[in-house]
Design a protein around this motif. Sequence first.
Motif, mmCIF file in Angstrom:
data_model
loop_
_atom_site.group_PDB
_atom_site.id
_atom_site.type_symbol
_atom_site.label_atom_id
_atom_site.label_comp_id
_atom_site.label_asym_id
_atom_site.label_seq_id
_atom_site.Cartn_x
_atom_site.Cartn_y
_atom_site.Cartn_z
ATOM 1 N N TYR A 11 14.006 -9.509 8.490
ATOM 2 C CA TYR A 11 13.315 -10.743 8.115
ATOM 3 C C TYR A 11 14.383 -11.757 7.714
ATOM 4 C CZ TYR A 11 8.931 -8.136 8.086
ATOM 5 O OH TYR A 11 7.834 -7.386 8.453
ATOM 6 N N ARG A 15 18.510 -7.428 5.696
ATOM 7 C CA ARG A 15 18.952 -6.193 6.352
ATOM 8 C C ARG A 15 17.968 -5.805 7.458
ATOM 9 N NH1 ARG A 15 15.660 -1.808 4.370
ATOM 10 N NH2 ARG A 15 14.241 -2.728 2.864
ATOM 11 N N ILE A 17 15.216 -3.799 8.822
ATOM 12 C CA ILE A 17 14.166 -2.910 8.335
ATOM 13 C C ILE A 17 13.997 -1.782 9.361
ATOM 14 C CG2 ILE A 17 11.734 -2.754 7.614
ATOM 15 C CD1 ILE A 17 13.397 -4.784 5.965
ATOM 16 N N PRO A 36 7.908 6.452 3.008
ATOM 17 C CA PRO A 36 7.727 5.926 1.654
ATOM 18 C C PRO A 36 7.457 4.429 1.639
ATOM 19 C CG PRO A 36 10.016 6.542 2.045
ATOM 20 C CD PRO A 36 9.257 6.964 3.254
ATOM 21 N N SER A 37 6.983 3.952 0.504
ATOM 22 C CA SER A 37 6.690 2.536 0.331
ATOM 23 C C SER A 37 7.932 1.698 0.629
ATOM 24 C CB SER A 37 6.237 2.331 -1.115
ATOM 25 O OG SER A 37 5.829 1.027 -1.287
ATOM 26 N N GLY A 38 7.745 0.654 1.417
ATOM 27 C CA GLY A 38 8.852 -0.249 1.728
ATOM 28 C C GLY A 38 9.703 0.196 2.908
ATOM 29 N N ALA A 39 9.359 1.334 3.530
ATOM 30 C CA ALA A 39 10.187 1.871 4.610
ATOM 31 C C ALA A 39 10.071 1.045 5.899
ATOM 32 C CB ALA A 39 9.795 3.320 4.895
ATOM 33 N N GLY A 40 8.938 0.369 6.071
ATOM 34 C CA GLY A 40 8.786 -0.440 7.284
ATOM 35 C C GLY A 40 7.581 -0.079 8.134
ATOM 36 N N LYS A 41 6.629 0.646 7.559
ATOM 37 C CA LYS A 41 5.444 1.053 8.340
ATOM 38 C C LYS A 41 4.620 -0.168 8.755
ATOM 39 C CE LYS A 41 3.837 3.554 4.925
ATOM 40 N NZ LYS A 41 4.919 3.252 3.944
ATOM 41 N N SER A 42 4.357 -1.058 7.786
ATOM 42 C CA SER A 42 3.562 -2.250 8.116
ATOM 43 C C SER A 42 4.306 -3.103 9.141
ATOM 44 C CB SER A 42 3.309 -3.103 6.879
ATOM 45 O OG SER A 42 2.692 -2.344 5.888
ATOM 46 N N THR A 43 5.618 -3.181 8.975
ATOM 47 C CA THR A 43 6.424 -3.971 9.913
ATOM 48 C C THR A 43 6.274 -3.421 11.329
ATOM 49 O OG1 THR A 43 7.976 -4.525 8.157
ATOM 50 C CG2 THR A 43 8.792 -4.722 10.417
ATOM 51 N N HIS A 195 -0.042 6.936 3.563
ATOM 52 C CA HIS A 195 0.755 7.805 2.687
ATOM 53 C C HIS A 195 0.137 9.191 2.611
ATOM 54 C CE1 HIS A 195 1.996 3.911 0.792
ATOM 55 N NE2 HIS A 195 3.147 4.532 0.885
HETATM 56 N N1 ATP Z 1 7.464 -11.247 5.562
HETATM 57 C C1 ATP Z 1 8.496 -10.611 4.988
HETATM 58 N N2 ATP Z 1 9.584 -11.281 4.598
HETATM 59 C C2 ATP Z 1 10.644 -10.647 4.041
HETATM 60 N N3 ATP Z 1 10.703 -9.314 3.836
HETATM 61 C C3 ATP Z 1 9.639 -8.591 4.199
HETATM 62 C C4 ATP Z 1 8.476 -9.190 4.789
HETATM 63 N N4 ATP Z 1 7.571 -8.200 5.064
HETATM 64 C C5 ATP Z 1 8.154 -7.069 4.647
HETATM 65 N N5 ATP Z 1 9.372 -7.276 4.133
HETATM 66 C C6 ATP Z 1 10.301 -6.257 3.609
HETATM 67 O O1 ATP Z 1 10.464 -5.276 4.613
HETATM 68 C C7 ATP Z 1 10.524 -3.966 4.041
HETATM 69 C C8 ATP Z 1 9.468 -3.075 4.727
HETATM 70 O O2 ATP Z 1 8.170 -3.560 4.365
HETATM 71 P P1 ATP Z 1 6.848 -2.923 4.982
HETATM 72 O O3 ATP Z 1 5.704 -3.674 4.383
HETATM 73 O O4 ATP Z 1 6.962 -2.883 6.453
HETATM 74 O O5 ATP Z 1 6.936 -1.437 4.398
HETATM 75 P P2 ATP Z 1 5.821 -0.315 4.294
HETATM 76 O O6 ATP Z 1 6.479 0.949 4.696
HETATM 77 O O7 ATP Z 1 4.607 -0.712 5.041
HETATM 78 O O8 ATP Z 1 5.511 -0.306 2.732
HETATM 79 P P3 ATP Z 1 4.149 0.043 1.944
HETATM 80 O O9 ATP Z 1 3.885 1.487 2.177
HETATM 81 O O10 ATP Z 1 4.517 -0.255 0.516
HETATM 82 O O11 ATP Z 1 3.088 -0.872 2.474
HETATM 83 C C9 ATP Z 1 10.333 -4.145 2.550
HETATM 84 O O12 ATP Z 1 11.623 -4.123 1.947
HETATM 85 C C10 ATP Z 1 9.712 -5.514 2.422
HETATM 86 O O13 ATP Z 1 10.071 -6.109 1.210
#
Ligand code: ATP
Length: 222
Positions: A11, A15, A17, A36-43, A195
């Motif tokens: 982003y 770094r 993701i 885990p939370s923040g790993a990048g699943k939503s991305t 999760h």
């Molecule tokens: N729009 C954005 N701008 C900047 N950073 C972002 C954005 N969306 C996500 N991130 C960062 O990217 C990383 C991965 O986020 P993501 O939401 O994909 O993780 P996740 O595995 O789905 O987490 P969770 O289980 O908590 O939902 C995190 O460090 C988050 O802060």
Amino acid sequence: MIEFQHVFKSYGRGRNILADINFRIEPGEFVFVSGPSGAGKSTLLKLIGGLEPPSRGAILVNGHRSDRMPARARPYLRRAIGVILQDVHLLYDRSAIQNVLLPLAVTGLAPAQAQSRARAALEKVGLSGKEDLNPIEMSGGEQQRLAIARAIVNRPSILIADEPTASLDDDSARRIMDVFRDFNRVGVTTLIASHDLALMASYARRTMRIEAGRFHDTTGAP
Ligand SMILES: Nc1ncnc2c1ncn2[C@@H]1O[C@H](COP(=O)(O)OP(=O)(O)OP(=O)(O)O)[C@@H](O)[C@H]1O
């Protein structure tokens, strides 16, 4: 079919993701995305759904380069993929059926046809009889099912859902997962980020795990 070829995502100037992700998902697979939370699943799900562009690499959906799709071809992607985000984004000033009718507004369907499609979508997720309720009057599980009805009303070939069972009790979570399983059984490719390892283990045959920047693809694929 969903294919990632050397996909990187960061982003802004942040770094990576996701770094050098490669996989292929065949039509009809049921895939669980864990980590885990923040790993990048939503991305990962947003890249598949075309809601975020990759920083590098190629993403193919049903053979089309979704990352390079011209604006006029975007509606194709919207119809091919039903997306259910973590925040269900329902409209609380409209009834349940009006929420489901929204994605049909751009399709040019006659109003009567759109109504019958929306009713059929609500029936598929077990919400018949609740058409005129406001989402605010529905339970968390029902709101999740309403979001699924809205995602499937255009008959997508791919469904992606981000934590669809978070904040639900066990029974409601199973009911939601059964809805996804039923779509998958009729051929809809299904990807779910969660999760809940135990719950997912009883549905998905393939797991993609993202952890500390690494990507593990465990295929017990059909
Ligand atoms: N729009 C954005 N701008 C900047 N950073 C972002 C954005 N969306 C996500 N991130 C960062 O990217 C990383 C991965 O986020 P993501 O939401 O994909 O993780 P996740 O595995 O789905 O987490 P969770 O289980 O908590 O939902 C995190 O460090 C988050 O802060």
